[in-house]
Design a protein around this motif. Structure first.
Motif, PDB file in Angstrom:
ATOM      1  N   LEU A   2       0.825  -1.205   0.000  1.00  0.00           N
ATOM      2  CA  LEU A   2       0.000   0.000   0.000  1.00  0.00           C
ATOM      3  C   LEU A   2       0.863   1.261   0.000  1.00  0.00           C
ATOM      4  N   ASN A   3       1.954   1.239   0.756  1.00  0.00           N
ATOM      5  CA  ASN A   3       2.822   2.419   0.801  1.00  0.00           C
ATOM      6  C   ASN A   3       3.456   2.705  -0.554  1.00  0.00           C
ATOM      7  N   PHE A   4       3.712   1.654  -1.327  1.00  0.00           N
ATOM      8  CA  PHE A   4       4.303   1.869  -2.646  1.00  0.00           C
ATOM      9  C   PHE A   4       3.248   2.257  -3.675  1.00  0.00           C
ATOM     10  N   TYR A   5       2.131   1.542  -3.724  1.00  0.00           N
ATOM     11  CA  TYR A   5       1.143   1.757  -4.787  1.00  0.00           C
ATOM     12  C   TYR A   5       0.077   2.792  -4.438  1.00  0.00           C
ATOM     13  N   PHE A   6       0.064   3.279  -3.185  1.00  0.00           N
ATOM     14  CA  PHE A   6      -0.869   4.344  -2.817  1.00  0.00           C
ATOM     15  C   PHE A   6      -0.132   5.606  -2.348  1.00  0.00           C
ATOM     16  N   LYS A   7       0.780   5.461  -1.370  1.00  0.00           N
ATOM     17  CA  LYS A   7       1.395   6.659  -0.806  1.00  0.00           C
ATOM     18  C   LYS A   7       2.215   7.416  -1.841  1.00  0.00           C
TER      19      LYS A   7
END
Length: 316
Positions: A162-167
């Protein structure tokens, strides 16, 4: 007599044969069960908010995708060497509020006038659980990050994913949109904030899809078929450093004081113009007397024509 003995012997033999057959069946069943257990076969079932990907393959066989096991499925037996991977079915969030359970701290942005602000919020979505798409997501992204769930709980790999593909896409989108606005407008102007949010939404959805490479993240009510839709963003007001908030409050207070003084000056100027007009009409002494009467310092007593009046001075 001999015939009866023969019949009784045949009946007993049949009974023993049935018992032997039952015993053999029980032995076969036991062997099958023991073999099933010894071979490493497992049984899986899914919760209402869970989807499983089933891959078959033994120690000497290539691993191949078999099927998706849908939510609330009953017991499914996996063969020796088979594996299953659990992913969430239903609404999920990427929380960047900085709270204890959040996936991320607030995101930093830089305004048009080079002021750094902090933005908290969340992205609400549903993982695309269409079987073919979910398999692709798992093989391209899930395996790389270990993003599948463990014991029906979110894994560290899911958070990293999530941190890679959202943040990162959100960070890019907010920074790009913020370059169009000064910090005071983002902080204080509702219309500017609304325009900024719309721009962030457009860019974020584009950047998230570009980073993932496909529609893996859908709108919150997506159920595995139909239009994927867009991730829903909820963004709080950008917060500047406390020193700028204090300075802005002082500036607003000074403006209010200045406005109040301007109103006082306007009133005084109006009174001066009124006095000038009185002097023109009544003369200086008449104007002074008029002002004294207006302020209540001189008492006016009406006297009838040709009448008499007695004035008693006030005691001081």
């Amino acid at each position: 007599m001999n015939a009866r003995k023969t019949a009784d012997g045949q009946t007993a033999a049949k009974g023993r044969g049935r018992l032997l057959l039952r015993a053999l069946l029980l032995i076969v069943i036991a062997i099958v069960v023991l073999g099933f257990v010894a071979s490493g076969c497992t049984k899986v079932s899914t919760a209402p908010d869970e989807v499983l990907l089933h891959y078959a393959g033994g120690p000497f066989e290539p691993i191949k995708f078999t099927k998706c096991i849908t939510p609330s499925s009953g017991a499914t037996f996996l063969g020796p060497g088979d594996t299953s991977y659990s992913y969430p079915f239903g609404q999920r969030t990427f929380d960047f509020s900085g709270s204890e359970d959040a996936e991320s701290k607030p995101i930093s942005i830089v305004s048009k006038d080079n002021v750094e602000l902090q933005v908290a919020g969340s992205a609400t979505f549903t993982l695309n659980t269409n079987c073919a798409v979910l398999r692709q997501f798992h093989e391209r992204i899930g395996l790389k990050y270990g993003a599948y769930f463990e014991d029906e709980r979110t894994s560290d790999g899911w958070r990293r994913m999530l941190n890679f593909y959202f943040k990162q896409p959100l960070d890019r989108a907010m920074d790009a949109a913020s370059q169009e606005f000064e910090w005071k407008k983002l902080f204080n102007d509702p219309n500017a904030k609304q325009q900024w949010e719309q721009r962030v939404g457009q860019l974020a959805r584009q950047f998230i899809r570009d980073a993932a490479g496909a529609d893996y993240f859908c709108q919150p009510n997506y159920a595995g078929s139909g239009d994927c839709g867009d991730v829903v963003l909820t963004i709080q007001k950008p917060e500047p450093p406390q020193s700028l908030i204090d300075a802005l409050a002082a500036e607003q207070a000074a403006k209010q004081q200045n406005l109040a003084q301007q109103q006082i000056n306007t009133k005084v100027q109006t009174e001066l113009e009124s006095i000038k007009e009185l002097v023109k009409v009544l003369g200086p002494q008449g104007a002074i007397l008029w002002k004294a009467i207006q302020d209540g310092r001189v008492q006016v007593v009406p006297v009838p024509q040709n009448g008499a009046i007695n004035i008693t001075p006030q005691q001081r």
